[in-house]
Design a protein around this motif. Structure first.
Motif, PDB file in Angstrom:
ATOM      1  N   UNK A   1       0.780  -1.305   0.043  1.00  0.00           N
ATOM      2  CA  UNK A   1      -0.104   0.630  -0.016  1.00  0.00           C
ATOM      3  C   UNK A   1       1.108   1.344  -0.033  1.00  0.00           C
ATOM      4  N   UNK A   2       2.654   1.464   1.497  1.00  0.00           N
ATOM      5  CA  UNK A   2       2.621   2.345   0.828  1.00  0.00           C
ATOM      6  C   UNK A   2       3.679   2.883  -0.672  1.00  0.00           C
ATOM      7  N   UNK A   3       3.656   1.295  -1.125  1.00  0.00           N
ATOM      8  CA  UNK A   3       4.594   2.324  -2.525  1.00  0.00           C
ATOM      9  C   UNK A   3       3.983   2.281  -3.380  1.00  0.00           C
ATOM     10  N   UNK A   4       1.977   2.221  -3.359  1.00  0.00           N
ATOM     11  CA  UNK A   4       1.491   2.909  -4.849  1.00  0.00           C
ATOM     12  C   UNK A   4       0.769   4.387  -3.536  1.00  0.00           C
ATOM     13  N   UNK A   5       1.395   4.130  -2.891  1.00  0.00           N
ATOM     14  CA  UNK A   5       1.177   5.749  -2.450  1.00  0.00           C
ATOM     15  C   UNK A   5       0.331   6.265  -1.424  1.00  0.00           C
ATOM     16  N   UNK A   6      -0.141   4.953  -0.725  1.00  0.00           N
ATOM     17  CA  UNK A   6      -1.618   4.760   0.462  1.00  0.00           C
ATOM     18  C   UNK A   6      -0.922   4.550   1.861  1.00  0.00           C
ATOM     19  N   UNK A   7      -1.489   5.501   1.987  1.00  0.00           N
ATOM     20  CA  UNK A   7      -1.194   6.145   4.116  1.00  0.00           C
ATOM     21  C   UNK A   7      -2.263   5.114   4.195  1.00  0.00           C
ATOM     22  N   UNK A   8      -1.036   4.943   5.457  1.00  0.00           N
ATOM     23  CA  UNK A   8      -1.297   3.241   6.424  1.00  0.00           C
ATOM     24  C   UNK A   8      -0.541   3.132   7.497  1.00  0.00           C
ATOM     25  N   UNK A   9      -0.889   2.292   8.463  1.00  0.00           N
ATOM     26  CA  UNK A   9      -0.942   2.755  10.388  1.00  0.00           C
ATOM     27  C   UNK A   9       0.053   1.277   9.341  1.00  0.00           C
ATOM     28  N   UNK A  10       0.919   0.988  10.340  1.00  0.00           N
ATOM     29  CA  UNK A  10       1.355  -0.735  10.347  1.00  0.00           C
ATOM     30  C   UNK A  10       1.744  -1.122  11.766  1.00  0.00           C
ATOM     31  N   UNK A  11       0.936  -2.234  12.468  1.00  0.00           N
ATOM     32  CA  UNK A  11       1.574  -2.071  14.354  1.00  0.00           C
ATOM     33  C   UNK A  11       2.136  -3.628  14.588  1.00  0.00           C
ATOM     34  N   UNK A  12       2.910  -3.711  15.272  1.00  0.00           N
ATOM     35  CA  UNK A  12       3.871  -4.175  14.339  1.00  0.00           C
ATOM     36  C   UNK A  12       4.512  -5.190  16.093  1.00  0.00           C
ATOM     37  N   UNK A  13       4.074  -6.310  16.397  1.00  0.00           N
ATOM     38  CA  UNK A  13       4.450  -7.205  17.587  1.00  0.00           C
ATOM     39  C   UNK A  13       5.810  -8.127  17.759  1.00  0.00           C
ATOM     40  N   UNK A  14       6.024  -8.167  16.830  1.00  0.00           N
ATOM     41  CA  UNK A  14       7.599  -9.101  17.239  1.00  0.00           C
ATOM     42  C   UNK A  14       8.184  -8.875  15.625  1.00  0.00           C
ATOM     43  N   UNK A  15       9.543  -9.419  16.120  1.00  0.00           N
ATOM     44  CA  UNK A  15      10.589  -9.335  15.249  1.00  0.00           C
ATOM     45  C   UNK A  15       9.885 -10.102  13.885  1.00  0.00           C
ATOM     46  N   UNK A  16      11.074  -9.924  13.088  1.00  0.00           N
ATOM     47  CA  UNK A  16      10.784 -11.097  11.613  1.00  0.00           C
ATOM     48  C   UNK A  16      11.098 -11.229  10.794  1.00  0.00           C
ATOM     49  N   UNK A  17      11.307 -12.231  10.293  1.00  0.00           N
ATOM     50  CA  UNK A  17      12.496 -13.555  10.116  1.00  0.00           C
ATOM     51  C   UNK A  17      12.305 -13.293   8.317  1.00  0.00           C
ATOM     52  N   UNK A  18      12.542 -14.801   7.468  1.00  0.00           N
ATOM     53  CA  UNK A  18      12.554 -14.801   6.112  1.00  0.00           C
ATOM     54  C   UNK A  18      12.453 -13.436   5.472  1.00  0.00           C
ATOM     55  N   UNK A  19      12.011 -13.671   4.611  1.00  0.00           N
ATOM     56  CA  UNK A  19      12.139 -12.297   3.039  1.00  0.00           C
ATOM     57  C   UNK A  19      11.240 -11.482   3.707  1.00  0.00           C
ATOM     58  N   UNK A  20      10.257 -11.797   4.698  1.00  0.00           N
ATOM     59  CA  UNK A  20       9.340 -10.204   5.171  1.00  0.00           C
ATOM     60  C   UNK A  20      10.332  -9.374   5.854  1.00  0.00           C
ATOM     61  N   UNK A  21      11.412  -9.939   6.663  1.00  0.00           N
ATOM     62  CA  UNK A  21      12.712  -9.406   7.280  1.00  0.00           C
ATOM     63  C   UNK A  21      13.909  -8.472   5.653  1.00  0.00           C
ATOM     64  N   UNK A  22      13.874  -9.117   4.433  1.00  0.00           N
ATOM     65  CA  UNK A  22      14.327  -8.667   4.178  1.00  0.00           C
ATOM     66  C   UNK A  22      13.278  -7.237   3.184  1.00  0.00           C
ATOM     67  N   UNK A  23      11.994  -7.873   2.986  1.00  0.00           N
ATOM     68  CA  UNK A  23      11.537  -6.737   2.280  1.00  0.00           C
ATOM     69  C   UNK A  23      11.056  -5.510   3.168  1.00  0.00           C
TER      70      UNK A  23
END
Length: 368
Positions: A113-135
């Motif tokens: 959504x952010x890449x396509x210019x749509x504002x949003x809030x991301x709520x994070x509860x844990x650290x990331x792993x794998x490809x998601x961490x890279x992205x």
């Protein structure tokens, strides 16, 4: 067109037995109450037999909630399916122009959504792993960065992600204390209560030892037995441990009234359902706030992560992780009625952490 809609994006399907789903549904309900706007939950799949009236009953929702799903059957969500799901979300959201706010608990949809210019809030509860961490490194790019803000449940977690204070806010989990009636139903004598998952480090190791040390105390454990990290434990448990099965949120609010002692025994390494992640330094257990709202006595491992919320001998008993200390404190709770003040104080403190207050803070943060 007057903007009158809030979207909440999650990547679980319903029905669901996780604390994640409880968090999302309760905060959607709070958004409805605070803003009086239409709140729509966007998820991968909703079982056609799980009707809205059942969802409202299970989660004690006070308002109607529209739920939009994007797959015809429940799928195991891997990276490819997350991207596919995200593109479906993007197409759906782009067709709507009357949106006040978009919140996501799912990383990849938020990034797309952010890449396509749509504002949003991301709520994070844990650290990331794998490809998601890279992205996630996409958030360092200016075209993406300007469209996204963050909610973290702990400052230690924010530091792990290296997100500035200007772009983020710290918000613990919460509770609707109105769902709990602290008046006793019928207290089950000499019996401790635990609810939640059975991931490694979350309760079983300590309770197994306690059950042998305290043969005259019973331990009732409520939760999804599929989360037991080592099924052989079921064959080793003492007779005074009883696995009582999964309870919906609404069932917990009723069942918890029957117990005096509520347990939160954590090891130094606290696992979650994601493998090889230790959340001991940054987790915000939803059950802690539910325990507080119940007005019963909380016995918890003495961890720095929630020491600003639970205070020893003020609204809980914080215990060093040796079995002797745990045993002594449990015995004291059942012998000393003067300790009732702990439950009353915990319930009063739970009002500081209501879903309604959390929503108001999110709105102020988004509008800054």
């Amino acid at each position: 067109m007057v903007k009158n809609k809030i979207y909440y994006i999650a990547d679980f399907s319903l029905p669901n037995k996780s604390a994640y789903s409880s968090h999302v549904l309760k905060i959607c309900d709070a958004f409805s109450e605070v803003t009086k706007k239409n709140v729509e939950l966007l998820i991968p799949f909703l079982d056609s037999n799980y009707l809205l009236k059942n969802i409202k009953k299970d989660y004690l929702l006070k308002y109607n909630l529209k739920i939009k799903f994007f797959f015809n059957k429940k799928k195991k969500i891997n990276l490819f399916k997350r991207i596919f799901y995200s593109l479906k979300l993007l197409n759906y959201i782009k067709k709507n122009s009357n949106i006040n706010l978009i919140i996501s608990r799912s990383i990849i949809p938020s990034l797309i959504l952010s890449v396509f210019g749509i504002k949003n809030i991301l709520e994070i509860h844990t650290e990331l792993t794998g490809m998601t961490k890279f992205l996630f490194y996409l958030t360092r790019l200016e075209p993406v960065k300007k469209n996204i803000k963050f909610i973290f449940i702990n400052n230690h977690l924010r530091k792990k992600f290296k997100i500035s204070k200007k772009k983020s806010i710290i918000l613990f989990d919460a509770v609707d204390y109105r769902d709990f009636n602290p008046k006793n139903s019928k207290i089950i004598k000499n019996t401790c209560f635990y609810s939640g998952s059975f991931s490694k480090g979350k309760c079983l190791e300590i309770i197994m030892k306690l059950s042998k040390k305290l043969p005259n105390i019973n331990f009732h454990l409520y939760g999804n037995e599929n989360t037991i990290y080592d099924k052989s434990i079921l064959n080793k448990k003492s007779k005074n441990i009883k696995f009582c099965g999964y309870l919906s949120y609404s069932e917990i609010t009723k069942k918890i009234r029957n117990y005096r002692a509520l347990l939160m025994p954590y090891e130094k390494r606290v696992g979650v359902l994601i493998k090889n992640i230790n959340v001991e330094s940054y987790f915000s257990p939803l059950k802690m706030f539910e325990y507080m709202g119940s007005g019963k006595i909380i016995l918890a491992s003495d961890l720095p992560v929630y020491r600003n919320i639970l205070k020893d001998k003020t609204n809980a008993l914080l215990i060093n992780n040796d079995i002797k200390s745990w045993s002594k404190n449990i015995n004291n709770v059942f012998k000393d009625k003067k300790l009732n003040y702990l439950g009353k104080a915990a319930r009063e403190d739970s009002k500081k952490y209501s879903w309604l207050k959390r929503v108001r803070k999110i709105i102020r943060f988004y509008e800054d």
